[in-house]
Motif scaffolding. Structure first.
Motif, mmCIF file in Angstrom:
data_model
loop_
_atom_site.group_PDB
_atom_site.id
_atom_site.type_symbol
_atom_site.label_atom_id
_atom_site.label_comp_id
_atom_site.label_asym_id
_atom_site.label_seq_id
_atom_site.Cartn_x
_atom_site.Cartn_y
_atom_site.Cartn_z
ATOM 1 N N GLY A 55 0.544 -1.172 -0.215
ATOM 2 C CA GLY A 55 -0.146 0.083 -0.357
ATOM 3 C C GLY A 55 1.316 1.011 -0.492
ATOM 4 O O GLY A 55 1.674 1.417 -0.258
ATOM 5 N N GLY A 56 0.613 2.253 0.763
ATOM 6 C CA GLY A 56 1.193 3.702 0.664
ATOM 7 C C GLY A 56 0.406 4.276 2.307
ATOM 8 O O GLY A 56 0.070 2.933 2.617
ATOM 9 N N GLY A 57 1.026 5.403 1.761
ATOM 10 C CA GLY A 57 0.037 6.639 3.001
ATOM 11 C C GLY A 57 1.145 6.739 3.915
ATOM 12 O O GLY A 57 1.932 5.999 3.634
ATOM 13 N N LEU A 58 0.997 8.059 5.101
ATOM 14 C CA LEU A 58 2.039 8.226 6.060
ATOM 15 C C LEU A 58 2.467 6.162 6.246
ATOM 16 O O LEU A 58 4.180 6.238 6.704
ATOM 17 C CB LEU A 58 1.936 8.803 6.838
ATOM 18 C CG LEU A 58 2.964 9.294 7.712
ATOM 19 C CD1 LEU A 58 3.850 10.363 7.089
ATOM 20 C CD2 LEU A 58 1.598 10.546 8.119
ATOM 21 N N ARG A 59 1.430 5.907 7.563
ATOM 22 C CA ARG A 59 2.099 4.101 8.153
ATOM 23 C C ARG A 59 2.970 3.811 7.668
ATOM 24 O O ARG A 59 3.827 2.970 8.304
ATOM 25 C CB ARG A 59 0.836 4.020 8.451
ATOM 26 C CG ARG A 59 0.275 3.033 9.531
ATOM 27 C CD ARG A 59 -0.657 2.322 10.326
ATOM 28 N NE ARG A 59 -0.466 1.081 11.104
ATOM 29 C CZ ARG A 59 -1.180 0.239 10.522
ATOM 30 N NH1 ARG A 59 -1.168 0.419 9.235
ATOM 31 N NH2 ARG A 59 -0.855 -0.898 10.765
ATOM 32 N N TYR A 60 2.298 3.207 5.890
ATOM 33 C CA TYR A 60 2.899 2.332 5.542
ATOM 34 C C TYR A 60 5.049 2.835 5.354
ATOM 35 O O TYR A 60 5.469 1.864 5.251
ATOM 36 C CB TYR A 60 2.947 2.247 4.091
ATOM 37 C CG TYR A 60 3.516 1.208 3.081
ATOM 38 C CD1 TYR A 60 2.750 -0.389 2.781
ATOM 39 C CD2 TYR A 60 4.132 1.554 2.059
ATOM 40 C CE1 TYR A 60 3.966 -0.836 2.508
ATOM 41 C CE2 TYR A 60 4.984 1.101 1.459
ATOM 42 C CZ TYR A 60 4.805 -0.111 1.769
ATOM 43 O OH TYR A 60 5.379 -1.224 0.261
ATOM 44 N N MET A 66 11.562 3.035 7.691
ATOM 45 C CA MET A 66 11.949 2.299 9.239
ATOM 46 C C MET A 66 13.086 0.966 9.314
ATOM 47 O O MET A 66 14.213 1.154 9.029
ATOM 48 C CB MET A 66 11.488 1.890 10.656
ATOM 49 C CG MET A 66 11.876 1.423 11.529
ATOM 50 S SD MET A 66 13.216 2.783 12.409
ATOM 51 C CE MET A 66 12.635 4.009 13.056
ATOM 52 N N ARG A 67 12.572 0.039 8.121
ATOM 53 C CA ARG A 67 13.189 -1.062 7.510
ATOM 54 C C ARG A 67 14.066 -0.805 6.794
ATOM 55 O O ARG A 67 15.557 -1.529 7.694
ATOM 56 C CB ARG A 67 11.889 -1.834 7.699
ATOM 57 C CG ARG A 67 11.038 -3.103 8.488
ATOM 58 C CD ARG A 67 10.489 -3.287 7.407
ATOM 59 N NE ARG A 67 9.301 -3.847 8.804
ATOM 60 C CZ ARG A 67 9.219 -5.141 8.714
ATOM 61 N NH1 ARG A 67 10.536 -6.104 8.392
ATOM 62 N NH2 ARG A 67 8.549 -5.955 10.116
ATOM 63 N N LEU A 94 7.409 4.816 -5.278
ATOM 64 C CA LEU A 94 8.549 5.447 -4.663
ATOM 65 C C LEU A 94 9.499 4.720 -4.688
ATOM 66 O O LEU A 94 10.559 5.330 -3.672
ATOM 67 C CB LEU A 94 7.697 6.435 -3.595
ATOM 68 C CG LEU A 94 6.808 7.300 -3.954
ATOM 69 C CD1 LEU A 94 6.361 7.967 -3.111
ATOM 70 C CD2 LEU A 94 7.740 8.249 -5.274
ATOM 71 N N GLY A 95 9.068 3.438 -3.771
ATOM 72 C CA GLY A 95 9.840 2.629 -3.456
ATOM 73 C C GLY A 95 11.178 2.447 -4.084
ATOM 74 O O GLY A 95 12.032 1.945 -3.312
ATOM 75 N N ILE A 96 11.279 2.898 -6.069
ATOM 76 C CA ILE A 96 12.791 3.082 -5.944
ATOM 77 C C ILE A 96 13.732 3.401 -4.972
ATOM 78 O O ILE A 96 15.103 3.459 -5.324
ATOM 79 C CB ILE A 96 12.753 3.698 -7.437
ATOM 80 C CG1 ILE A 96 11.952 2.379 -8.105
ATOM 81 C CG2 ILE A 96 14.239 3.842 -8.106
ATOM 82 C CD1 ILE A 96 11.912 2.717 -9.297
#
Length: 382
Positions: A55-60, A66-67, A94-96
């Motif tokens: 997913g996405g969002g601030l929590r994700y 952190m990981r 954005l994971g790139i």
């Protein structure tokens, strides 16, 4: 005693199940193979980047960041260990940036680096983010793509990716022992995917209508979830409009999926999805001895027999009608196509194993060759 200087120290960083998807499945397989590789002792550390959901969002992104930070600290902690190696699947979107941060960190601390690409998104539309990743990873980083065509295009678009190889996901689909043969009765056309227009759901109903108008005895068997309300409405409308000639099995897995492939005669995949990469459903169909008709997108042109391939600039329905007409009336021709599909699946599966072995050699170093009988060297001719 093992010489620690020659023992690889491997850090595998990426999303592991849950959730289960194509990327996490491949990463779990690579990790399992590295841990059970035979006589070569290796230290394998895991930096799981999955927060436990997609997913996405601030929590994700807070959990993911952190990981990634912890993975970077793990790389730094191993900076003095000999034989440092780093493997990571490449995130999309954005994971790139997460991948780039860890690849750059691994380069900084002297790890041999291997990045595994699973998406066509940055090939269909080149991005500055992927360009940044390839530059940070360094020209000696190994980039792993899904097929030779994907590899060639990737390296043409991103010149910093000097080193690359291809490994097919066909390794996940071992062929059934014997190819199936067409049954009597109507020709059963199958389609399994996330049902939506981008995967050709509307084209399937148009194809069914065209075959029925020519008097071909045919049924359409659909499986998989509808992606949206309009997709589910289209399936429901098809069930009513075609008066029993459409069957919908919903999401299938394990035994239900195997039964789906046993029950169909041909698999049709008129995908228009721009980022289509290497659909596992095509390998699954061929592994069951089911011939495939599909648009040429992503790696599909490398994966299925050429007679079943439809160029993107051709009308899909007009391109496949002759084959479907033939198979509906000539079951010997359908049986031959089934055997050809099964042979292609077998070859792809074997190539997938060879590619995976080469990938493991790259990550962990080659296995020592078994000692054979001594061979006397030949004398040089003077």
């Amino acid at each position: 005693m093992t010489d620690r200087r020659n023992t690889p120290h491997i850090v595998v960083s990426g999303r592991l199940p849950p959730p289960m998807d194509g990327m996490s499945r491949v990463t779990a397989l690579v990790l399992d193979r590295l841990r059970n590789r035979g006589p070569v002792e290796a230290t394998v550390e895991v930096a799981d980047l999955s927060p436990g959901w997609n997913g996405g969002g601030l929590r994700y992104h807070a959990a993911k960041a952190m990981r990634v930070l912890l993975a970077g600290l793990r790389l730094a902690a191993g900076a003095t260990i000999p034989g440092r190696r780093f493997y990571m699947p490449v995130d999309s979107g954005l994971g790139i940036f997460y991948t780039a941060a860890l690849a750059g960190t691994a380069r900084l601390f002297g790890y041999e680096r291997t990045l595994h690409h699973h998406s066509f998104a940055t090939i269909s539309k080149p991005t500055w983010r992927m360009s940044l990743l390839t530059r940070l990873a360094g020209t000696d980083c190994m980039h792993v793509l899904l097929c030779p065509a994907m590899q060639a295009r990737f390296q043409a678009l991103y010149p910093a990716a000097k080193t690359a190889m291809s490994v097919s996901n066909a390794i996940f689909t071992p062929p059934v022992p014997r190819p199936r043969h067409g049954k009597s009765g109507p020709l059963r056309i199958g389609h399994l995917s996330n049902l939506c227009a981008e995967k050709g759901l509307d084209t399937l109903f148009t194809l069914l209508r065209a075959l029925r108008s020519e008097g071909v005895d045919v049924k359409l068997v659909l499986a998989g979830p509808g992606l949206g309300r309009m997709d589910n409405a289209l399936v429901a409308a098809g069930l009513v409009a075609f008066d029993g000639d459409v069957e919908y099995r919903g999401p299938v897995d394990d035994d239900a999926k195997a039964a789906f492939y046993r029950d169909i005669d041909v698999f049709v995949f008129p995908t228009r999805y721009r980022n289509e990469a290497q659909p596992l459903v095509l390998f699954e169909a061929m592994a069951a001895g089911v011939p495939v008709l599909a648009y040429d997108r992503g790696c599909i042109g490398s994966d299925i027999p050429r007679p079943g391939l439809v160029p993107q600039d051709r009308d899909f329905i007009q391109a496949v009608l002759p084959a479907l007409r033939l198979w509906a009336k000539d079951r010997d021709a359908l049986a031959l196509a089934s055997e050809q599909a099964h042979a292609r699946a077998r070859a792809a599966h074997e190539a997938g194993h060879s590619g995976m072995d080469a990938l493991l050699d790259r990550i962990a170093g080659p296995l020592p060759e078994a000692a054979g009988p001594a061979v006397r060297p030949k004398r040089a001719m003077g």
